[in-house]
Design an enzyme around this catalytic site. Structure first.
Site, mmCIF file in Angstrom:
data_model
loop_
_atom_site.group_PDB
_atom_site.id
_atom_site.type_symbol
_atom_site.label_atom_id
_atom_site.label_comp_id
_atom_site.label_asym_id
_atom_site.label_seq_id
_atom_site.Cartn_x
_atom_site.Cartn_y
_atom_site.Cartn_z
ATOM 1 N N ARG A 1 4.404 -2.475 -4.775
ATOM 2 C CA ARG A 1 5.323 -2.373 -3.643
ATOM 3 C C ARG A 1 6.058 -1.032 -3.653
ATOM 4 N NH1 ARG A 1 8.353 -8.312 -3.538
ATOM 5 N NH2 ARG A 1 6.581 -9.532 -2.755
ATOM 6 N N HIS B 1 9.594 21.620 -3.321
ATOM 7 C CA HIS B 1 8.188 21.310 -3.517
ATOM 8 C C HIS B 1 7.742 21.695 -4.927
ATOM 9 C CE1 HIS B 1 7.091 21.216 1.057
ATOM 10 N NE2 HIS B 1 8.050 20.377 0.733
ATOM 11 N N ASP C 1 7.993 -18.966 2.679
ATOM 12 C CA ASP C 1 8.204 -18.410 1.337
ATOM 13 C C ASP C 1 9.577 -17.758 1.183
ATOM 14 O OD1 ASP C 1 5.661 -19.231 0.843
ATOM 15 O OD2 ASP C 1 4.751 -17.235 0.839
ATOM 16 N N GLU D 1 5.546 23.802 -6.090
ATOM 17 C CA GLU D 1 5.434 25.235 -6.377
ATOM 18 C C GLU D 1 6.793 25.848 -6.688
ATOM 19 O OE1 GLU D 1 2.449 24.441 -2.947
ATOM 20 O OE2 GLU D 1 4.283 23.542 -3.777
ATOM 21 N N ALA E 1 -3.000 -13.538 -3.560
ATOM 22 C CA ALA E 1 -3.323 -14.232 -4.811
ATOM 23 C C ALA E 1 -3.989 -15.553 -4.464
ATOM 24 C CB ALA E 1 -2.057 -14.469 -5.628
ATOM 25 N N CYS F 1 2.273 24.861 1.548
ATOM 26 C CA CYS F 1 2.717 24.778 2.936
ATOM 27 C C CYS F 1 3.070 26.163 3.476
ATOM 28 C CB CYS F 1 3.906 23.841 3.067
ATOM 29 S SG CYS F 1 5.396 24.389 2.203
ATOM 30 N N GLU G 1 1.060 -8.481 2.735
ATOM 31 C CA GLU G 1 1.123 -9.537 1.723
ATOM 32 C C GLU G 1 0.951 -10.943 2.278
ATOM 33 O OE1 GLU G 1 4.056 -9.605 -1.266
ATOM 34 O OE2 GLU G 1 3.575 -7.626 -2.048
ATOM 35 N N SER H 1 -6.920 -11.401 10.126
ATOM 36 C CA SER H 1 -6.971 -10.591 11.348
ATOM 37 C C SER H 1 -7.246 -9.130 11.023
ATOM 38 C CB SER H 1 -5.656 -10.729 12.118
ATOM 39 O OG SER H 1 -5.470 -12.045 12.577
#
Length: 355
Positions: A185, A44, A201, A46, A155, A74, A294, A302
């Site tokens: 991405r 981590h 596509d 730290e 797009a 943590c 995408e 939806s």
């Protein structure tokens, strides 16, 4: 704390399902160590920060230093030991924290443990706290709302079309924006498309145009009608097919394990439960903390109509007009928070309007 945030951002795309964290050690107004969480399962922020200070010859000064960290340290054993133990071992007297960790195994417990050990703990407030939460918006959403952080992206042409009327693929965005999309991405844990988008596509859904990790591929194919020759079935990236007919996903599988095992798995959601909410519930149990949606237009709409999104990124080619084609999704209940231009493309970013 600003430097902590700059460091934390360097781990983007590599640390999930852990949060992005940066740390800075200061002695007598001098930075003596820096660190950030670089990769899931690795030390981590730290740990790296304190280790760097020791390598720089400042071990004897740790007991007189202040540790700045963008997120509460943590207190539990996970892939690595608790950072609170390391802080108290070296008797660091003061810790300044950007914001609390919403993960139930931490959430205030790290602060309590440090204070119990005599450490002076200071929590920043105002703008800095907001920025510390913003950089981990995926992590916070996942743990407070029990679902992934959802980004919608599409797009469209200047007159609001996302595809032409013909079967030929419509190229809307320019080469600069294409690279930016691949960068996006790489920043997310997963990427989701619907059946028609996968079929028409034939996308790879990778970061081949940008140096960075490719996300876990998610595809909705209710009746398993997609042909095996599609790029999503190439076995080069971990891929999950959400459907109503077949299930071969091991019960212990999580996002971190998926990242290590390229291949295709089927996740069955039996009707009538098959819905976006059930898919998001499955992603939560798989510990997948963010999803970039995408397409296609119906799937995106939806998500919009059900209010299941956190951020929308719309790329508009302001020079391209298509007279006949598929209309872009209609965004509702949104606040624009940013926009930029990349050559012929305008990028607009929205968040869900506050209720």
């Amino acid at each position: 704390m600003q430097r902590c945030l700059e460091l934390a951002a360097l781990g983007s795309g590599y640390v999930a399902p852990n949060p992005l964290v940066g740390a800075v050690l200061v002695y007598n107004d001098q930075v003596i160590g820096e660190g950030y969480h670089r990769e899931y399962g690795q030390p981590h922020a730290e740990v790296i920060c304190i280790g760097q200070a020791i390598l720089n010859g400042y071990e004897a000064r740790l007991a007189e230093s202040t540790l700045y960290v963008s997120l509460e340290p943590c207190v539990h054993f996970g892939k690595t030991p608790p950072c609170t133990d390391l802080i108290t071992r070296y008797k660091i007297p003061k810790v300044v924290i950007g914001c609390r960790d919403p993960f139930k195994e931490v959430d205030g417990k790290g602060i309590e443990k440090l204070k119990a050990a005599g450490v002076n703990v200071e929590e920043v407030d105002g703008v800095l706290t907001s920025r510390c939460k913003e950089i981990n918006k995926r992590f916070f959403t996942f743990h407070t709302r029990e679902r992934p952080y959802i980004i919608l992206k599409w797009a469209q042409t200047a007159n609001g079309k996302i595809a032409s009327a013909s079967a030929e693929r419509l190229l809307i965005t320019n080469e600069y924006t294409n690279r930016l999309v691949h960068q996006w991405r790489g920043e997310e844990a997963s990427i989701l498309v619907g059946t028609d988008t996968a079929l028409l596509d034939n996308p790879e859904l990778t970061t081949r145009l940008w140096p960075g990790p490719s996300p876990i591929r998610l595809v909705i194919d209710r009746e398993l009608r997609l042909p095996a020759h599609l790029n999503i079935f190439d076995g080069q990236q971990p891929t999950i097919i959400f459907n109503t007919l077949r299930h071969d996903m091991p019960g212990e599988m999580t996002a971190s394990l998926l990242k290590q095992k390229a291949g295709v798995w089927h996740y069955q959601v039996k009707p009538p439960e098959f819905s976006l909410k059930e898919i998001l519930k499955a992603l939560y149990h798989l510990n997948i903390q963010s999803v970039l949606v995408e397409g296609g237009a119906k799937l995106l709409q939806s998500f919009i109509e059900e209010g299941l999104w956190d951020e929308t990124r719309i790329i508009k080619n302001e020079q391209l007009i298509v007279n006949h084609g598929l209309n872009a999704p209609l965004l509702q209940g949104a606040d624009k928070i940013a926009e930029q231009e990349l050559s012929s493309d305008r990028i607009e970013i929205f968040t869900l309007k506050s209720s």
